[in-house]
Design an enzyme around this catalytic site. Structure first.
Site, PDB file in Angstrom:
ATOM      1  N   GLU A 126      52.300 105.262  36.588  1.00 16.34           N
ATOM      2  CA  GLU A 126      52.074 103.816  36.476  1.00 16.34           C
ATOM      3  C   GLU A 126      53.280 103.032  37.001  1.00 16.34           C
ATOM      4  OE1 GLU A 126      48.876 103.760  32.845  1.00 16.34           O
ATOM      5  OE2 GLU A 126      50.969 103.444  32.312  1.00 16.34           O
ATOM      6  N   ASP A 134      43.159 108.336  28.071  1.00 22.14           N
ATOM      7  CA  ASP A 134      44.122 107.390  27.496  1.00 22.14           C
ATOM      8  C   ASP A 134      43.661 106.892  26.139  1.00 22.14           C
ATOM      9  OD1 ASP A 134      46.348 105.815  27.248  1.00 22.14           O
ATOM     10  OD2 ASP A 134      45.708 104.278  28.649  1.00 22.14           O
ATOM     11  N   GLU A 185      45.071 100.548  20.493  1.00 18.39           N
ATOM     12  CA  GLU A 185      44.878  99.894  21.789  1.00 18.39           C
ATOM     13  C   GLU A 185      43.412  99.838  22.193  1.00 18.39           C
ATOM     14  OE1 GLU A 185      46.262 100.451  26.465  1.00 18.39           O
ATOM     15  OE2 GLU A 185      47.117 101.725  24.906  1.00 18.39           O
TER      16      GLU A 185
END
Length: 713
Positions: free
Chosen positions: A320, A399, A427
């Site tokens: 990332e 993820d 998240e």
């Protein structure tokens, strides 16, 4: 130390969390009256060690809260001049080496049954004495918290058998995992990446906070569940945080390390792989460059000069847009081993995250599969990492989705240290605005059989190092706390932080046991309160999954902030998080026969099960296969009808959660009640939004009516 255990301006049930020791009127409901044990009136702690002092403080204040009487403390050999005093009833705490009486109180078999951070608790009922012994001061502290926890839980039972000291006062406990770590994703500007509970408790306005008391209180919460390590800054290390390794911030880092040290917790830092260039003035960060290696050696020595028990570095590299060894045509072993060399003289560890994938892929290219990436990058490097390098592997290959397959890296690297990474912060599971108790999900991961060495090769045996006899192993998880009064935004989200620590200590604990413990420690022993809140926790993960992304396909959230439904939010993006829905079907073909070949990364038993659409579990069908909407699941329903049914059901269940909580008005602390009630009402409304957007999307895609004729827009 003359300090209060908690900040007086914040003290209360929200802030106390599970360490209130039944100190409030609402918590006291359902507690049985219990005679003060003879040993609870005096504590002997004659060793001079900071962690022993912490254990003494916790024990003194905990017993006073529980029994209303502050015990006398005996701190040194001088205080024992009167030999009779040493035979009075009381609690003796300490290590075998530091206290000869403790060594004599336990048998050789008891002493050899534990090591490191393990502990033994034994009661001598006849003399009214209780002993907490361990090899290390950290073990003594964990034994102290265990005793206090069991004293609280015992007050919830009216059964003589359950309140008998013999039920809990002859205990031998050894943590299953050596490393039990928390990762903070806090930034020095005071923000928290994926933080849903307020600002950072560590930083504000580009500096370390001066409020060290709150940091100590956080250390206290963590230690009470068995956590022994923490990294205090975001793995995405920005320019200012890169300076944490330098004189500019090392005194501040050392001050925070001291707060955690008192609770037996070692401090780590997330480090910027490009530090030699960004703060060292070098022109490269090539791990094979001698100047780069020397820079890390020198800078690491400076860190240890300031913090002698520094744990090491947590590294996110080549992922990332983070810098890493790929820039120099080197691999992850080259990069990790360079840092390992710098840390080795001090006993430090490199924790190297395996969340590495191409975040700039072309959505048109169906052969590229983000799920394959970690295995493809790291499997070929097995055996090349230094002994003080640990690979930190996310529980799933994507993820932290509410449902995804277990990472095939577990069971693929026999010669490499590995740590299992969970995400406590929610998240993708409601961001602590929705109730979602994550322990059942983690239990499924831990109990997953990789078949790496035949049947019985569960992930929990890889994480604890026993399957491959690795020297370093354990758990890591992304924290869910912030500066909100209740630490976690949603008061019930405290259960995830508590449960993570308990599970890291003992993966054999059940979701039900952990929920029951947390509810009783937090809310007291009123049986209706315990039953209703435990039920809400245990149902919540399935409920959240019901009204969000179906059958393991994942995502379907708004880009960037990841809250709320957006079915095509990532469908044409670079991030590799696709569902490939069209008018005929949905799902990602990850088979060897016709897809990306991801299934081949598992050992034979799991590879064959996932490869075949008829044996693939329903809950992961769309993770592994692209199927028609009319495909019939093992449940007997078609995929499209399953989508409709679960989303209608999930919205109804979310509404029922809110109604269940309303039944507790007057039975729990009013502030907690109102805080949770608001969040549960909001969750119920948001679940309807999920229901209607998901169902409408797939109705319009498929053109297939709901069998029950319910409203779909």
């Amino acid at each position: 130390m003359n300090r209060s255990i908690v900040q007086q301006n914040l003290a209360g049930p929200l802030y106390d969390a599970w360490l209130g020791y039944l100190s409030g009127a609402y918590s006291r409901k359902g507690a049985t009256s219990q005679a003060v044990p003879a040993w609870a009136k005096r504590i002997y702690a004659i060793e001079k060690h900071e962690v022993i002092s912490t254990a003494l403080e916790e024990l003194t204040q905990g017993l006073e809260r529980l029994f209303g009487e502050k015990p006398i403390t005996v701190l040194s050999g001088t205080d024992l001049a009167d030999k009779q005093a040493s035979h009075d009833p009381g609690i003796w705490i300490g290590t075998w080496a530091g206290n000869s009486l403790l060594a004599e109180a336990f048998s050789e078999s008891e002493r050899t049954a534990v090591h490191g951070e393990g502990f033994v608790i034994r009661e001598d009922e006849e003399l009214g004495r209780l002993f907490i012994g361990a090899e290390t001061p950290q073990g003594v502290l964990y034994g102290t918290f265990h005793l206090l926890r069991e004293l609280v839980l015992a007050q919830g039972s009216s059964s003589e058998a359950d309140t008998s000291p013999n039920k809990w006062s002859h205990v031998i406990e050894q943590p299953r995992n050596a490393l039990r770590m928390i990762n903070q994703w806090d930034n020095v500007d005071g923000s928290i990446e994926r933080g849903y509970a307020g600002r950072s408790i560590f930083y504000e306005n580009g500096e370390f906070t001066q409020d060290i008391v709150r940091i100590r209180d956080y250390a206290r919460l963590l230690a009470s569940t068995g956590i022994n390590a923490i990294s205090i800054n975001n793995v995405n290390v920005h320019q200012r945080e890169t300076l944490f390794l330098t004189e500019r911030f090392l005194s501040d880092v050392a001050r925070v390390a001291s707060a955690f040290r008192a609770y037996g917790i070692r401090l780590y830092l997330s480090a910027n792989y490009a530090s030699p260039m960004e703060i060292g003035g070098l022109l490269t960060a090539d791990p094979l460059d001698e100047q780069v290696r020397e820079w890390w050696n020198i800078q690491t020595a400076k860190v240890y000069a300031a913090i002698p028990d520094f744990g090491g570095y947590l590294i996110k590299a080549d992922s990332e847009n983070r810098p890493g060894p790929f820039t120099y045509n080197r691999d992850h072993a080259d990069g990790a081993n360079m840092l390992a060399e710098a840390l080795r003289p001090f006993g430090g560890l490199v924790i190297w995250r395996c969340f590495v994938y191409n975040c700039k892929q072309d959505w048109r290219d169906r052969s590229t599969d983000r799920a394959r990436a970690a295995y493809d990058h790291f499997k070929p490097l097995d055996g090349r990492f230094a002994d003080n390098v640990i690979l930190q592997i996310k529980n799933g290959p994507m993820d932290f989705q509410v449902r995804e397959a277990v990472s095939p890296l577990f069971g693929a690297m026999e010669k490499t240290n590995q740590v299992l990474e969970f995400q406590i912060t929610q998240e993708y599971t409601g961001q602590q605005r929705h109730l979602c108790y994550l322990i059942p999900q983690w239990k499924e991961v831990l109990d997953f059989d990789t078949y790496a060495k035949g049947q019985g090769s569960e992930v929990k045996c890889i994480a604890d190092g026993s399957l491959y006899n690795r020297p370093h192993s354990g758990f890591a998880a992304v924290s869910n706390i912030g500066a909100d009064t209740c630490w976690t935004g949603h008061p019930l989200a405290q259960a995830n932080l508590y449960g993570y620590g308990r599970l890291a200590w003992n993966p054999e604990l059940s979701s039900e046991e952990i929920a029951d413990e947390w509810v009783r420690l937090t809310f007291g022993h009123d049986e209706e309160v315990v039953r209703l809140i435990s039920g809400m926790l245990l149902d919540s993960l399935d409920i959240y999954e019901n009204y969000t992304a179906p059958l393991g396909v994942g995502w379907m959230v708004n880009p960037d902030h990841h809250y709320g439904p957006n079915v095509d939010g990532y469908e044409y993006s670079k991030w590799g998080t696709y569902h490939f829905a069209d008018c005929k079907g949905i799902g990602v073909d990850r088979t060897v026969q016709s897809g990306t070949g991801y299934t081949s990364q598992y050992h034979k038993e799991n590879a064959e099960r996932y490869e075949n659409v008829t044996t693939c579990p329903d809950e992961l069908l769309l993770f592994f296969h692209h199927v028609p909407y009319t495909h019939v699941l093992h449940s007997g329903k078609t995929v499209i009808q399953h989508i409709y049914d679960t989303h209608f059901k999930g919205a109804e269940q979310a509404q029922a959660l809110a109604e269940t909580w309303r039944k507790l008005e007057g039975k729990v602390d009013p502030e907690i009640f109102e805080t949770v009630a608001l969040r549960q009402d909001n969750q119920a409304e948001h679940a309807k939004e999920w229901r209607d957007m998901i169902n409408t999307y797939f109705y319009r895609k498929s053109g297939i009516e709901d069998e029950q004729g319910r409203t779909i827009y």
